[in-house]
Design a protein around this motif. Structure first.
Motif, PDB file in Angstrom:
ATOM      1  N   SER A 140       0.809  -1.227   0.000  1.00 10.51           N
ATOM      2  CA  SER A 140       0.000   0.000   0.000  1.00 10.51           C
ATOM      3  C   SER A 140       0.840   1.275   0.000  1.00 10.51           C
ATOM      4  N   VAL A 141       2.154   1.148  -0.032  1.00 13.97           N
ATOM      5  CA  VAL A 141       3.028   2.313   0.129  1.00 13.97           C
ATOM      6  C   VAL A 141       2.978   3.237  -1.086  1.00 13.97           C
ATOM      7  N   GLU A 142       2.955   4.531  -0.792  1.00 14.52           N
ATOM      8  CA  GLU A 142       3.103   5.558  -1.829  1.00 14.52           C
ATOM      9  C   GLU A 142       4.248   6.478  -1.412  1.00 14.52           C
ATOM     10  N   VAL A 143       5.093   6.845  -2.372  1.00 12.05           N
ATOM     11  CA  VAL A 143       6.253   7.694  -2.082  1.00 12.05           C
ATOM     12  C   VAL A 143       6.195   8.944  -2.940  1.00 12.05           C
ATOM     13  N   ARG A 144       6.375  10.091  -2.287  1.00 17.25           N
ATOM     14  CA  ARG A 144       6.469  11.366  -2.998  1.00 17.25           C
ATOM     15  C   ARG A 144       7.794  12.018  -2.633  1.00 17.25           C
ATOM     16  N   GLN A 145       8.433  12.614  -3.614  1.00 15.18           N
ATOM     17  CA  GLN A 145       9.713  13.274  -3.367  1.00 15.18           C
ATOM     18  C   GLN A 145       9.683  14.678  -3.940  1.00 15.18           C
ATOM     19  N   VAL A 168      11.377  13.423   1.339  1.00 11.04           N
ATOM     20  CA  VAL A 168      10.714  12.207   0.874  1.00 11.04           C
ATOM     21  C   VAL A 168       9.561  11.915   1.831  1.00 11.04           C
ATOM     22  N   VAL A 169       8.361  11.801   1.290  1.00 13.56           N
ATOM     23  CA  VAL A 169       7.173  11.545   2.109  1.00 13.56           C
ATOM     24  C   VAL A 169       6.619  10.172   1.743  1.00 13.56           C
ATOM     25  N   LEU A 170       6.523   9.329   2.739  1.00 16.45           N
ATOM     26  CA  LEU A 170       6.031   7.966   2.547  1.00 16.45           C
ATOM     27  C   LEU A 170       4.671   7.842   3.232  1.00 16.45           C
ATOM     28  N   TYR A 220      10.790  12.256   5.621  1.00 11.38           N
ATOM     29  CA  TYR A 220      12.256  12.220   5.705  1.00 11.38           C
ATOM     30  C   TYR A 220      12.840  13.438   4.997  1.00 11.38           C
ATOM     31  N   ARG A 221      13.943  13.893   5.523  1.00 10.93           N
ATOM     32  CA  ARG A 221      14.676  14.977   4.865  1.00 10.93           C
ATOM     33  C   ARG A 221      16.146  14.588   4.769  1.00 10.93           C
ATOM     34  N   GLY A 222      16.687  14.735   3.571  1.00 10.48           N
ATOM     35  CA  GLY A 222      18.105  14.473   3.379  1.00 10.48           C
ATOM     36  C   GLY A 222      18.496  13.014   3.396  1.00 10.48           C
ATOM     37  N   LEU A 223      17.641  12.133   2.880  1.00 14.31           N
ATOM     38  CA  LEU A 223      18.018  10.721   2.791  1.00 14.31           C
ATOM     39  C   LEU A 223      19.213  10.558   1.854  1.00 14.31           C
ATOM     40  N   THR A 224      20.107   9.673   2.218  1.00 13.83           N
ATOM     41  CA  THR A 224      21.260   9.419   1.352  1.00 13.83           C
ATOM     42  C   THR A 224      20.801   8.702   0.085  1.00 13.83           C
ATOM     43  N   PRO A 225      21.522   8.877  -1.017  1.00 12.53           N
ATOM     44  CA  PRO A 225      21.158   8.162  -2.254  1.00 12.53           C
ATOM     45  C   PRO A 225      21.097   6.652  -2.057  1.00 12.53           C
TER      46      PRO A 225
END
Length: 325
Positions: free
Chosen positions: A144-149, A154-156, A177-182
């Motif tokens: 059910s996960v949706e990811v927006r960047q 990054v908003v999950l 999340y803010r500033g996730l590593t690649p």
């Protein structure tokens, strides 16, 4: 004269309490109860004991006449006892053998061992370990996960698995999340892509992934009695979140944030059933922020108790300051 129906009900109540304790659940669903009986309890007891337990649980389920509960009862009655020799051959995978924490060093050790393995699920398992430790999602929630960047944010968004069981604060929860590593972002996207590719076969992927993790855990930690499971990263995430948000002076508000991130309806659940914040100290993956609206939805059970404690402590100090005992 023995009242068989009442004896069945008493036995069923005892079994439900045992299942709730083993699974760490306040409100036990029929699905989890029947699954625990068949997958866990049946492995531990003799054939004659299993037949008694099976009859008791199935009888109680059948009394309501509800279609869903009748199906659970039928599933129980069709589960045959396991022979003693076969029980000995089964892997010890009950809750007593499941690790409840997985610090970052252990995650990295598992990744190294998995990279060196020949498992066909190697890349998927590595992505899962990172994504699950990062987010704390239940294994069943990933479809059910949706990811927006947007930029470095990054908003999950995920549907809460237990939203229909009066155990979630709302239908969905949000992790910001803010500033996730690649590297972590790549692992998250890789795992989500694998889930979507599996589609309707995701339960099969989940089962195979659990088996692969058990095997890699055995290789990585051969002397440990407890092995990591697909659910272990969620326990570690809870410990990390509690260490981040609920270890300071505003513990009550911090626990509400933790509950929002875990999808709980009350801020007491994580305190009672998940790893302690002490296990979340040290190096961790980034801890997300919760949506303020979802934090406000959490029923502040712990907060109410904490407020009473603070009031009692203040009263005691006041009495002491004026010389009263």
């Amino acid at each position: 004269m023995i009242d068989t129906s009442e004896a069945y009900r008493r036995r069923d109540r005892k079994l439900r309490r045992a299942a709730a304790k083993a699974l760490g659940q306040d409100r036990l669903s029929d699905s989890d109860y029947v699954g625990w009986l068949i997958d866990v309890k049946r492995r531990e007891i003799s054939g004659s004991s299993w037949r008694q337990y099976r009859c008791a649980a199935a009888y109680v389920l059948e009394q309501t006449g509800e279609a869903e509960r009748l199906r659970f009862a039928e599933r129980l009655r069709s589960a045959r006892p396991i022979a003693a020799a076969d029980r000995k051959a089964l892997l010890p995978r009950t809750s007593a053998k499941k690790a409840k924490h997985l610090p970052l060093g252990d995650v990295e050790r598992l990744i190294v061992v998995t990279i060196a393995s020949r498992s066909p699920l190697r890349d998927v398992l590595i992505a899962y370990l990172q994504a699950a430790t990062l987010t704390g999602l239940r294994p069943c929630e990933w479809p059910s996960v949706e990811v927006r960047q947007a930029g470095d944010e990054v908003v999950l968004t995920v549907e809460n698995a237990k939203a229909n069981d009066v155990r979630a604060h709302s239908l969905k929860r949000t992790l910001i999340y803010r500033g996730l590593t690649p590297r972590l972002l790549r692992a998250l996207n890789t795992w989500i892509a694998a889930v979507r590719e599996a589609g309707a076969d995701y339960p099969s992927l989940q089962k195979r992934l659990g088996d692969a993790l058990y095997a890699q855990g055995k290789s990585a930690f051969p002397r440990r009695k407890k092995r990591p499971t697909l659910y272990t990263p969620r326990h570690q995430f809870a410990a990390n979140a509690k260490a981040r948000y609920a270890s300071g002076s505003d513990r009550a508000n911090g626990l509400a944030i933790v509950a929002a991130l875990l999808g709980h309806s009350t801020d007491a659940t994580a305190s009672h059933h998940y790893a302690r914040p002490l296990l979340g100290k040290g190096r961790t993956y980034p801890i997300p922020s919760a949506a303020p609206d979802e934090v406000r939805l959490v029923r502040t059970v712990f907060a109410a108790k904490f407020a009473k404690f603070e009031q009692a402590k203040a009263t005691a100090l006041d009495r002491r300051s004026i010389g009263l005992r």
